[in-house]
Design a protein around this motif. Structure first.
Motif, PDB file in Angstrom:
ATOM      1  N   GLU A 213     -67.109  59.840  44.835  1.00  0.00           N
ATOM      2  CA  GLU A 213     -67.006  59.116  43.567  1.00  0.00           C
ATOM      3  C   GLU A 213     -67.639  59.925  42.442  1.00  0.00           C
ATOM      4  O   GLU A 213     -68.768  59.693  42.036  1.00  0.00           O
ATOM      5  CB  GLU A 213     -67.673  57.742  43.678  1.00  0.00           C
ATOM      6  N   GLN A 214     -66.932  60.918  41.998  1.00  0.00           N
ATOM      7  CA  GLN A 214     -67.316  61.706  40.828  1.00  0.00           C
ATOM      8  C   GLN A 214     -66.161  62.640  40.496  1.00  0.00           C
ATOM      9  O   GLN A 214     -65.332  62.929  41.319  1.00  0.00           O
ATOM     10  CB  GLN A 214     -68.590  62.508  41.070  1.00  0.00           C
TER      11      GLN A 214
ATOM     12  N   ALA B 182     -62.733  60.015  40.567  1.00  0.00           N
ATOM     13  CA  ALA B 182     -63.564  58.874  40.191  1.00  0.00           C
ATOM     14  C   ALA B 182     -62.719  57.637  39.889  1.00  0.00           C
ATOM     15  O   ALA B 182     -61.711  57.706  39.197  1.00  0.00           O
ATOM     16  CB  ALA B 182     -64.424  59.218  38.985  1.00  0.00           C
TER      17      ALA B 182
ATOM     18  N   PHE C 241     -64.432  54.816  38.737  1.00  0.00           N
ATOM     19  CA  PHE C 241     -65.154  54.298  37.583  1.00  0.00           C
ATOM     20  C   PHE C 241     -65.535  55.448  36.669  1.00  0.00           C
ATOM     21  O   PHE C 241     -65.908  56.526  37.129  1.00  0.00           O
ATOM     22  CB  PHE C 241     -66.419  53.565  38.030  1.00  0.00           C
ATOM     23  N   SER C 242     -65.465  55.230  35.357  1.00  0.00           N
ATOM     24  CA  SER C 242     -65.846  56.275  34.420  1.00  0.00           C
ATOM     25  C   SER C 242     -67.363  56.340  34.304  1.00  0.00           C
ATOM     26  O   SER C 242     -68.070  55.374  34.587  1.00  0.00           O
ATOM     27  CB  SER C 242     -65.228  56.004  33.050  1.00  0.00           C
ATOM     28  N   GLY C 243     -67.850  57.482  33.901  1.00  0.00           N
ATOM     29  CA  GLY C 243     -69.288  57.652  33.748  1.00  0.00           C
ATOM     30  C   GLY C 243     -69.936  58.123  35.041  1.00  0.00           C
ATOM     31  O   GLY C 243     -69.278  58.389  36.039  1.00  0.00           O
TER      32      GLY C 243
END
Length: 70
Positions: free
Chosen positions: A42-43, A47, A49-51
């Protein structure tokens, strides 16, 4: 006089049907895969989700499991 305690006969557990275990095994496997995704991937480009919030939340877990991140 010595007293002897009477214990009930131990009953052996019966077999557990696969039909009862399978849904829980699938559920546990799905949770494990979701956790592995969030900790390991998760990056960046993958990803969801953003951020960097999720990355920072699981950052120590990434290093504990051997995933490089920086």
């Amino acid at each position: 006089m010595a007293e002897t305690a009477a214990f009930p006969a131990a009953s052996l557990p019966g077999p557990i049907p696969v039909g009862e275990i399978l849904p829980w095994a699938v559920f546990a496997g799905l949770l494990a895969l979701i956790a592995l995704y969030f900790i390991g991937a998760e990056q960046g480009a993958t990803a969801v989700f953003s951020g960097m919030g999720v990355h920072e939340f699981v950052h120590d877990g990434r290093h504990l499991l051997g995933f490089p991140c920086h």
